[in-house]
Design a protein around this motif. Structure first.
Motif, mmCIF file in Angstrom:
data_model
loop_
_atom_site.group_PDB
_atom_site.id
_atom_site.type_symbol
_atom_site.label_atom_id
_atom_site.label_comp_id
_atom_site.label_asym_id
_atom_site.label_seq_id
_atom_site.Cartn_x
_atom_site.Cartn_y
_atom_site.Cartn_z
ATOM 1 N N GLU A 37 49.625 78.921 15.591
ATOM 2 C CA GLU A 37 49.178 77.122 14.072
ATOM 3 C C GLU A 37 48.860 76.887 14.409
ATOM 4 O OE1 GLU A 37 53.739 77.473 13.978
ATOM 5 O OE2 GLU A 37 53.959 79.051 12.920
ATOM 6 N N LEU A 38 47.391 76.380 14.455
ATOM 7 C CA LEU A 38 46.747 75.537 14.648
ATOM 8 C C LEU A 38 46.743 73.975 14.171
ATOM 9 C CD1 LEU A 38 43.515 77.055 14.497
ATOM 10 C CD2 LEU A 38 44.510 76.742 16.043
ATOM 11 N N THR A 39 47.976 73.508 13.244
ATOM 12 C CA THR A 39 48.095 72.406 12.915
ATOM 13 C C THR A 39 50.077 72.245 12.224
ATOM 14 O OG1 THR A 39 46.638 70.641 11.979
ATOM 15 C CG2 THR A 39 46.947 73.260 11.067
ATOM 16 N N TYR A 40 49.942 71.361 12.405
ATOM 17 C CA TYR A 40 51.768 71.328 11.489
ATOM 18 C C TYR A 40 51.344 70.437 10.169
ATOM 19 C CZ TYR A 40 54.853 72.082 14.991
ATOM 20 O OH TYR A 40 55.204 73.324 16.657
ATOM 21 N N ALA A 41 50.039 70.043 10.313
ATOM 22 C CA ALA A 41 49.016 69.205 8.772
ATOM 23 C C ALA A 41 49.283 70.023 8.177
ATOM 24 C CB ALA A 41 48.208 69.186 8.961
ATOM 25 N N CYS A 42 50.011 70.045 6.515
ATOM 26 C CA CYS A 42 49.492 70.712 5.375
ATOM 27 C C CYS A 42 49.880 70.175 3.873
ATOM 28 C CB CYS A 42 50.992 71.765 5.522
ATOM 29 S SG CYS A 42 50.648 73.393 4.067
ATOM 30 N N SER A 51 57.985 75.978 10.735
ATOM 31 C CA SER A 51 57.470 75.522 10.863
ATOM 32 C C SER A 51 57.634 74.064 11.050
ATOM 33 C CB SER A 51 56.307 75.490 11.900
ATOM 34 O OG SER A 51 54.881 75.453 10.768
ATOM 35 N N SER A 52 58.770 73.794 9.397
ATOM 36 C CA SER A 52 58.754 72.251 8.903
ATOM 37 C C SER A 52 57.348 71.398 9.110
ATOM 38 C CB SER A 52 60.394 71.673 9.880
ATOM 39 O OG SER A 52 60.951 71.837 10.124
ATOM 40 N N SER A 53 56.436 72.645 8.503
ATOM 41 C CA SER A 53 55.235 71.417 8.677
ATOM 42 C C SER A 53 54.996 70.242 7.726
ATOM 43 C CB SER A 53 54.192 72.670 8.487
ATOM 44 O OG SER A 53 54.480 73.304 9.926
ATOM 45 N N GLY A 54 53.797 69.411 7.492
ATOM 46 C CA GLY A 54 53.546 68.800 6.975
ATOM 47 C C GLY A 54 52.419 67.613 7.312
ATOM 48 N N ARG A 55 52.943 67.424 8.204
ATOM 49 C CA ARG A 55 52.164 65.817 9.524
ATOM 50 C C ARG A 55 52.253 66.562 10.168
ATOM 51 N NH1 ARG A 55 55.796 62.445 11.380
ATOM 52 N NH2 ARG A 55 57.401 63.689 10.938
ATOM 53 N N ARG A 56 50.264 65.869 10.695
ATOM 54 C CA ARG A 56 50.030 66.378 11.995
ATOM 55 C C ARG A 56 50.312 66.030 13.218
ATOM 56 N NH1 ARG A 56 45.732 64.062 14.785
ATOM 57 N NH2 ARG A 56 44.363 65.295 15.870
ATOM 58 N N ASP A 57 50.398 67.001 14.123
ATOM 59 C CA ASP A 57 51.135 65.846 15.362
ATOM 60 C C ASP A 57 49.937 65.005 16.474
ATOM 61 O OD1 ASP A 57 52.045 66.001 18.813
ATOM 62 O OD2 ASP A 57 54.071 66.866 17.942
ATOM 63 N N PRO A 58 49.556 64.468 16.492
ATOM 64 C CA PRO A 58 49.134 63.431 17.203
ATOM 65 C C PRO A 58 48.415 64.338 18.362
ATOM 66 C CG PRO A 58 50.926 62.481 17.241
ATOM 67 C CD PRO A 58 50.761 63.334 16.117
ATOM 68 N N ARG A 59 49.115 65.285 18.863
ATOM 69 C CA ARG A 59 48.480 65.655 20.746
ATOM 70 C C ARG A 59 48.156 67.307 20.340
ATOM 71 N NH1 ARG A 59 55.272 65.660 22.142
ATOM 72 N NH2 ARG A 59 54.820 66.193 19.958
ATOM 73 N N GLY A 84 47.916 80.780 11.890
ATOM 74 C CA GLY A 84 48.937 80.118 10.808
ATOM 75 C C GLY A 84 49.134 78.521 11.662
ATOM 76 N N GLY A 85 49.910 77.838 10.661
ATOM 77 C CA GLY A 85 50.616 76.762 10.488
ATOM 78 C C GLY A 85 51.325 76.075 9.845
ATOM 79 N N GLY A 86 51.728 75.019 9.158
ATOM 80 C CA GLY A 86 50.508 74.252 8.826
ATOM 81 C C GLY A 86 49.711 74.925 7.647
ATOM 82 N N GLU A 87 48.889 74.155 7.108
ATOM 83 C CA GLU A 87 47.730 74.799 6.378
ATOM 84 C C GLU A 87 46.201 74.586 7.401
ATOM 85 O OE1 GLU A 87 46.984 76.765 3.826
ATOM 86 O OE2 GLU A 87 45.053 77.126 4.660
ATOM 87 N N PRO A 88 45.902 75.984 7.991
ATOM 88 C CA PRO A 88 44.969 75.974 8.840
ATOM 89 C C PRO A 88 43.474 75.265 8.569
ATOM 90 C CG PRO A 88 45.777 78.193 8.591
ATOM 91 C CD PRO A 88 46.756 77.278 8.127
ATOM 92 N N THR A 89 43.394 75.882 6.891
ATOM 93 C CA THR A 89 42.442 75.888 6.894
ATOM 94 C C THR A 89 41.792 73.854 6.872
ATOM 95 O OG1 THR A 89 43.021 75.849 4.528
ATOM 96 C CG2 THR A 89 42.079 77.663 5.417
#
Lengths: 429, 88
Positions: A37-42, A51-59, A84-89
């Motif tokens: 999962e490349l990012t939690y941003a979605c 993955s309870s995604s939404g906001r990007r993790d700054p780390r 995947g992610g988040g929305e990886p794109t």
């Protein structure tokens, strides 16, 4: 339970001594496939996001750190990664990383809600042998899909799929999480896939991430599980399942696929900050094996971590060992048990013989259900999308001579530069 | 499969040895296959430098008695396009 009386279950074939899956239980030198999962941003807020995604993790791993992981996967001969992610794109370096992976003989299959799959991107993807695309769709109609994935998400996914089909990309995947609301639409999903020359992939709803909050409402009923099993048997190899329904094999013959819990044995998850978990559905410290940033990197975590070593030892079937279907069902999904508060060495919450349901009704819900680690959900409520018409903006151009001064700058002379640029005026807070 | 002819692993196939044998992945068909024993792996690895499948089997020490068993396994790989005929 009445399930057994209503429909006698045929015992599964006893395992032959040289069965390949039995060898897999002891683990492999490298994962067969790995979810990253490349990012939690979605851009979406699906109610069942594992993955309870939404906001990007700054780390989040940087571009260079991601490339170092890819180098390592190449050395370990991991054939492909499921990104995947988040929305990886939405990661600005997403296409750069895809190109880097394929140039290093690591194939990529990425999951997306379709937001960035323009006709131009679709044409680029169609030209590569080493990239596969998986579009998430949880309803064959906008009504059923958008109830789970949010307003407008059906239209976005359908547009992306049409773009792929128009570009001549055949065999891309349409990935459906099976729910109580969409099980009646299985034939409709298949029709959409056939019309677009795509392949249907059905997976199991897990009570992971935000999925824990909606599992009671969305997970298929016992009768629907039987319907799903019969449908999967009838459609055989034409439909992919990510091996997620092996707990249903107790209905009769095993479904196509490996039919084992691959957690830490043949699969694992790398999350956006480099944490390595036993599987994509188990983001909890209980299943955290290590981090790719630590010394020895991913390879050391995969081969030597205490957790993975433990998962590769023969597992006790506990309450399930005496069940005639244990050799194929294996007690079901570890993550599903964990996040519904059931013991790991007992039946799956969706055990087809009804033993899971029995345990669920006995458990003390308030005290025994573990909470997932890390909530990256958007802090605002998901708004209904309405057309508001054009928004008038006034664009102006500001002369940029130096970077803006942070509000946190403590220097009394911050922003004042009689000669030359300022320095030290930015902070990272 | 004519075992007197020369074959090779498909150029889009990647092969990874494992304790039980090996895994093969075809990037074109996106299919995964498994080689369940080390002898079969040795045969597959020897195909590229052998004038025929039969010769590859002999090189790794497969007896005439075992030949049909291994040929059958190779035919399964051929059907899933993991192996491809080449000019000898």
């Amino acid at each position: 339970m009445t399930l057994l009386e209503a429909k006698p279950l045929a015992p599964a074939q006893p395992p032959s001594p040289g069965r390949l899956v039995d060898l897999f239980e002891y683990g492999l030198d490298a994962p067969i496939c790995l979810t990253w999962e490349l990012t939690y941003a979605c851009n979406l807020s699906c109610v069942h996001c594992l993955s309870s995604s939404g906001r990007r993790d700054p780390r989040e791993l940087s571009t260079d750190e991601c490339k170092a992981v890819i180098d390592e996967l190449e050395r370990m001969q991991v054939f492909y990664v499921n990104i995947g992610g988040g929305e990886p794109t939405v990661r600005p370096d997403f296409w750069e990383l895809v190109d880097y992976a394929t140039a290093h003989k690591v194939g990529v299959k990425f999951s997306t809600n379709g937001i960035k799959i323009t006709p131009e991107v679709a044409r680029r993807l169609a030209a590569s042998d080493y990239v596969d695309v998986q579009i998430s769709l949880d309803g064959a109609t906008a009504e059923v899909n958008d109830h789970v994935r949010g307003p407008g998400s059906y239209a976005t996914a359908m547009r992306a799929m049409q773009n792929l089909a128009d570009a001549g990309f055949t065999g891309f995947k349409i990935s459906v999480v099976c729910t109580r609301q969409n099980i009646p639409q299985l034939d409709d999903f298949k029709a959409i896939a056939d019309r677009l020359n795509a392949q249907l992939r059905l997976t199991r709803l897990r009570p992971s991430g935000r999925g824990a909050d909606v599992w009671d409402e969305l997970h298929p009923t016992a009768a629907q599980q039987r319907e799903l099993y019969d449908w999967l048997v009838a459609n055989g190899d034409n439909v992919l399942t990510g091996d997620s329904f092996f707990h249903l094999s107790a209905y009769g013959a095993a479904l196509p696929g490996l039919n084992l819990c691959g957690a830490g044995r043949v699969v694992c998850l790398i999350d956006p900050i480099g944490d390595v978990y036993a599987c994509p559905f188990a983001i909890h410290e209980e299943f955290l094996a290590g981090n790719v940033r630590s010394e020895g990197g991913f390879k050391k975590v995969w081969r030597d971590s205490e957790l993975f070593t433990r998962l590769r030892k023969p597992q006790s079937g506990g309450a399930c060992s005496s069940c005639p279907f244990f050799s194929t069902c294996k007690g079901g999904c570890m993550a599903a048990k964990f996040f519904t508060g059931l013991p790991l060495d007992g039946p799956d919450p969706e055990c087809v013989r009804g033993f899971g349901e029995e345990l669920l009704s006995q458990r003390d819900a308030a005290s025994s259900i573990p909470k997932p680690d890390g909530d990256h959900s958007h802090r605002t409520e998901r708004a209904q999308r309405k057309s508001t018409g054009p928004i008038a903006l006034t664009l102006s151009v500001r002369g940029v001579e130096r970077p803006p001064v942070s509000a946190c700058a403590e220097d009394p002379l911050a922003g004042f530069s009689p000669a030359g640029p300022t320095h030290g005026a930015n902070c990272s807070c | 499969m004519d075992i007197e002819r020369a074959w090779d692993v498909h150029p889009q196939v990647s092969l990874r040895p494992e304790p039980f044998g090996a895994m093969l992945y075809h990037f074109g068909t996106r299919k995964l296959s498994f080689l369940k024993d080390r002898t079969l792996l040795s045969i597959v690895e020897t195909l590229a430098v052998s004038p025929s499948v039969h010769a590859a089997c002999k090189t790794v020490g497969v007896s005439d008695e075992d030949l049909p068993r291994f040929t059958a396994a190779l035919e399964i790989l051929e059907r899933s396009a993991m192996l491809i005929e080449r000019a000898s």
